[in-house]
Design an enzyme around this catalytic site. Structure first.
Site, PDB file in Angstrom:
ATOM      1  N   LYS A  59       0.846  -1.187   0.000  1.00 56.27           N
ATOM      2  CA  LYS A  59       0.000   0.000   0.000  1.00 56.27           C
ATOM      3  C   LYS A  59       0.890   1.248   0.000  1.00 56.27           C
ATOM      4  O   LYS A  59       1.821   1.365   0.788  1.00 56.27           O
ATOM      5  CB  LYS A  59      -0.897   0.001   1.237  1.00 56.27           C
ATOM      6  CG  LYS A  59      -1.953   1.090   1.244  1.00 56.27           C
ATOM      7  CD  LYS A  59      -2.923   0.893   2.396  1.00 56.27           C
ATOM      8  CE  LYS A  59      -4.028   1.931   2.369  1.00 56.27           C
ATOM      9  NZ  LYS A  59      -5.014   1.715   3.454  1.00 56.27           N
ATOM     10  N   GLU A  96     -19.300  -5.204  10.299  1.00 62.22           N
ATOM     11  CA  GLU A  96     -20.181  -4.421  11.163  1.00 62.22           C
ATOM     12  C   GLU A  96     -21.194  -5.286  11.902  1.00 62.22           C
ATOM     13  O   GLU A  96     -21.517  -5.027  13.064  1.00 62.22           O
ATOM     14  CB  GLU A  96     -20.909  -3.353  10.328  1.00 62.22           C
ATOM     15  CG  GLU A  96     -19.999  -2.253   9.802  1.00 62.22           C
ATOM     16  CD  GLU A  96     -19.302  -2.617   8.511  1.00 62.22           C
ATOM     17  OE1 GLU A  96     -18.471  -1.817   8.037  1.00 62.22           O
ATOM     18  OE2 GLU A  96     -19.574  -3.727   7.967  1.00 62.22           O
ATOM     19  N   ARG A 135     -25.685  -1.644   7.619  1.00 66.45           N
ATOM     20  CA  ARG A 135     -25.396  -3.049   7.367  1.00 66.45           C
ATOM     21  C   ARG A 135     -25.675  -3.921   8.588  1.00 66.45           C
ATOM     22  O   ARG A 135     -25.723  -5.141   8.474  1.00 66.45           O
ATOM     23  CB  ARG A 135     -23.929  -3.193   6.962  1.00 66.45           C
ATOM     24  CG  ARG A 135     -23.501  -2.224   5.894  1.00 66.45           C
ATOM     25  CD  ARG A 135     -22.062  -2.392   5.494  1.00 66.45           C
ATOM     26  NE  ARG A 135     -21.877  -3.598   4.703  1.00 66.45           N
ATOM     27  CZ  ARG A 135     -20.774  -3.866   4.013  1.00 66.45           C
ATOM     28  NH1 ARG A 135     -19.773  -3.019   4.041  1.00 66.45           N
ATOM     29  NH2 ARG A 135     -20.673  -4.969   3.334  1.00 66.45           N
TER      30      ARG A 135
END
Length: 600
Positions: A250, A335, A363
């Site tokens: 990254k 979540e 969600r």
């Protein structure tokens, strides 16, 4: 002219040799650093996906082959390779390029996902459709990060994909060991073990993907275009579900990103491209006040624990993690699990604070309803980025939480108007014996807005001689209503502004106060349908108060990406706009009353 300027469609990549591809990758990185330094946006994830995306577009033929990005914030390189270089000067601005895939921009953007862990389910659906139609010459490619694989939907999709060997899906696993922060959980450990093997060694002893029925190729250096291409061509030829495990870094190729220990410049605001130093940020933010207050409360309360779904620093829990590392739980991009795991902690005598973006709580609604509220458990949900967020587009506006959560029995919902009220209401929330929510917007804090009086538990923020209209304001809309009251006063209309502080339950004193006015106007930064305004109207009906109620909020539609201030103006959520609407409503009402009072 550089190579990038000559790329207007993916097919243009076919004429480049290996040396050209290396030059193109370097040009793309330089272009992204320059563009994102001006607009802000998702940088680190895209710098890490340059070669991988080039290889995907050289092997597969978009849009006939379905190329799906999960999460969509890693699609900037894809946008460049599909002819959108000239649009990047307006990235994430009104009428400019979206920061995520967007079907209105290009036929190459298939899905507009910016919530993680969804692309594999889309891929499963596309693969089923191709099989049903006999379209065996079309490929389905899902590019998914290791962080997104921590989400429950991803596991559900893998379970189905692996059970159908006759339906080919190519899963490009972009494994950089991170989401915002290092990827959490046992999956991260297992992928780390695979990363430690040499190329092609993963399948010799079997992987957990193969145990699900999905072929595995890798690990592959995700920054080596020929190596990734070779693996993708092999995966394409297998005609079965297959994972191509690409190991990437990254922030690759930009030192300030690679050296950022927290997020690898995941989502910076505007910055100096030479140094990576971001432009000055506001000294005090809503998120910062929440984080500091939670640490203070936890110092007094050993039962307070914190839960995050892969959003440790963005959700304001960095200070808590440093002070109480054993009381902070990062569950990954999960979540639903975060909420029910918090329920278990609450059952065992702790008070969990689940810090999450408002849009992501959508969600986990069932878990809030059935796993927390049904059991009356003391869990506090802190919803950052509530209301209009703006730049990240329709999926990130936190405009549904009040509409969803008001139907939950026993759930108390607080909407602080400023930093002082945020600290007070958070303190009250974690002192409750049942579930609670504290919601606040994105961005800098304005000055505190003190009450000029109180009416029971209601804070009175403005009042005038006379009682024409009662403005009921929630959260940051209180400043809008105070400004509207000043404008109305200048027009000879007496307005009272109150902040109930709690959206649910609403104090009964609000009904009595409303009954003394000619009109009630509710202003909120939530969808008008089912939001706080509907709650106020219901309260008045239940108390027999027969008054017109007008609600000003976010319309029931998906708003495009723009600055928060631009969207608020578009929705009529400014002091001037609210005052004009209220004045027009009162004038219309007066004309109606006069007309009906005239003798026949």
């Amino acid at each position: 002219m550089g190579l990038l300027e000559g790329i207007t469609a993916p097919g243009d990549l076919d004429r480049l040799d290996d040396r050209d591809l290396g030059r193109l990758a370097a040009e793309i990185r330089g272009f992204l650093v320059s563009a994102v330094s001006r607009s802000g946006g998702h940088l680190g994830s895209n710098l890490g996906a340059v070669e991988l995306t080039i290889a995907v577009h050289r092997v597969f033929r978009s849009p006939a082959d379905r190329i799906l990005f999960d999460t969509g914030h890693q699609a900037y390189v894809h946008k460049l390779l599909t002819g959108r270089r000239e649009g990047f000067e307006r990235l994430r601005t009104r009428d400019g390029l979206s920061g995520y895939p967007n079907r209105a921009e290009s036929v190459h953007d298939i899905i507009e996902n910016s919530h993680a862990s969804t692309a594999l389910s889309y891929a499963d659906g596309f693969a089923k459709a191709h099989t049903l139609r006999g379209q065996h010459d079309r490929n389905v490619v899902a590019i998914v990060g290791d962080g997104a694989l921590t989400g429950g939907m991803a596991w559900e999709a893998l379970n189905n994909i692996g059970a159908a060997r006759h339906r080919p899906v190519v899963i490009v696993l972009n494994d950089n060991g991170r989401s915002y922060c290092p990827t959490a959980g046992g999956l991260a450990r297992r992928l780390g073990e695979l990363r430690g093997r040499g190329p092609g060694e993963g399948g010799e002893t079997g992987t957990f993907f193969e145990e699900l029925g999905i072929a595995y190729l890798g690990p592959v250096d995700g920054h080596d275009v020929p190596a990734v291409e070779a693996a993708l061509r092999r995966a394409k030829d297998l005609r079965v579900p297959v994972v191509v495990h690409c190991v990437t870094v990254k922030g690759r190729g930009y030192a300030p990103a690679e050296e950022d220990p927290v997020e690898r410049l995941h989502s910076p605001g505007p910055f100096d491209p030479g140094t990576g130093v971001q432009h000055p940020k506001p000294a005090t933010t809503w998120t910062g006040v929440f984080g500091g207050t939670l640490v203070k409360l936890a110092e007094q309360r050993p039962d307070i624990v914190a839960v995050t779904a892969a959003m440790l620093h963005p959700a304001g829990l960095g200070g808590f993690a440093e002070r109480f590392p054993d009381r902070l739980y990062d569950v990954g991009i999960a979540e639903q699990h975060a909420v029910t795991s918090a329920a278990g902690l609450a059952y065992a005598g702790f008070h969990p604070v689940v810090a999450i973006y408002a849009t992501f709580l959508n969600r986990a609604f069932d878990q809030v309803l059935m796993d927390v509220a049904l059991h009356g458990l003391p869990v506090t949900f802190v919803l950052d980025r509530a209301g209009v967020t703006g730049d990240d587009g329709p999926s990130h506006n936190g405009m549904w939480d009040l509409s969803l959560l008001q139907v939950v029995p026993g759930l108390r919902i607080a909407a602080p108007r400023d930093g002082t009220r945020l600290a007070e209401l958070l303190d009250q929330a974690v002192s409750l014996t049942g579930p609670s929510v504290v919601r606040f917007p994105k961005g800098p804090l304005g000055p505190d807005l003190p009450a000029v009086a109180t009416a029971g538990p209601l804070d009175v923020l403005a009042r005038a001689e006379g009682e024409d209209v009662l403005l009921v304001a929630f959260g940051p809309m209180t400043a809008v209503c105070v400004a509207a009251a000043r404008t109305l006063r200048d027009a000879g209309i007496a307005a009272t502004v109150v902040d109930p502080r709690w959206v649910a339950p609403l104090p009964e004193e609000l009904a009595e106060l409303a009954s003394r006015h000619r009109l009630v106007a509710v202003v909120e930064d939530n969808c008008r349908v089912g939001g706080a305004g509907d709650g106020v109207a219901r309260l008045l009906r239940d108390h027999g108060v027969d008054l017109p109620v007008r609600t000003y909020g976010i319309p029931r539609r998906f708003a495009g990406h723009a600055k928060r201030a631009q969207l608020l103006e578009e929705f009529g959520l400014t002091g001037e706009a609210v005052a004009a609407e209220v004045a027009a409503t009162l004038e219309s009402r007066d004309r109606h009353l006069v007309r009906h009072a005239e003798p026949v």
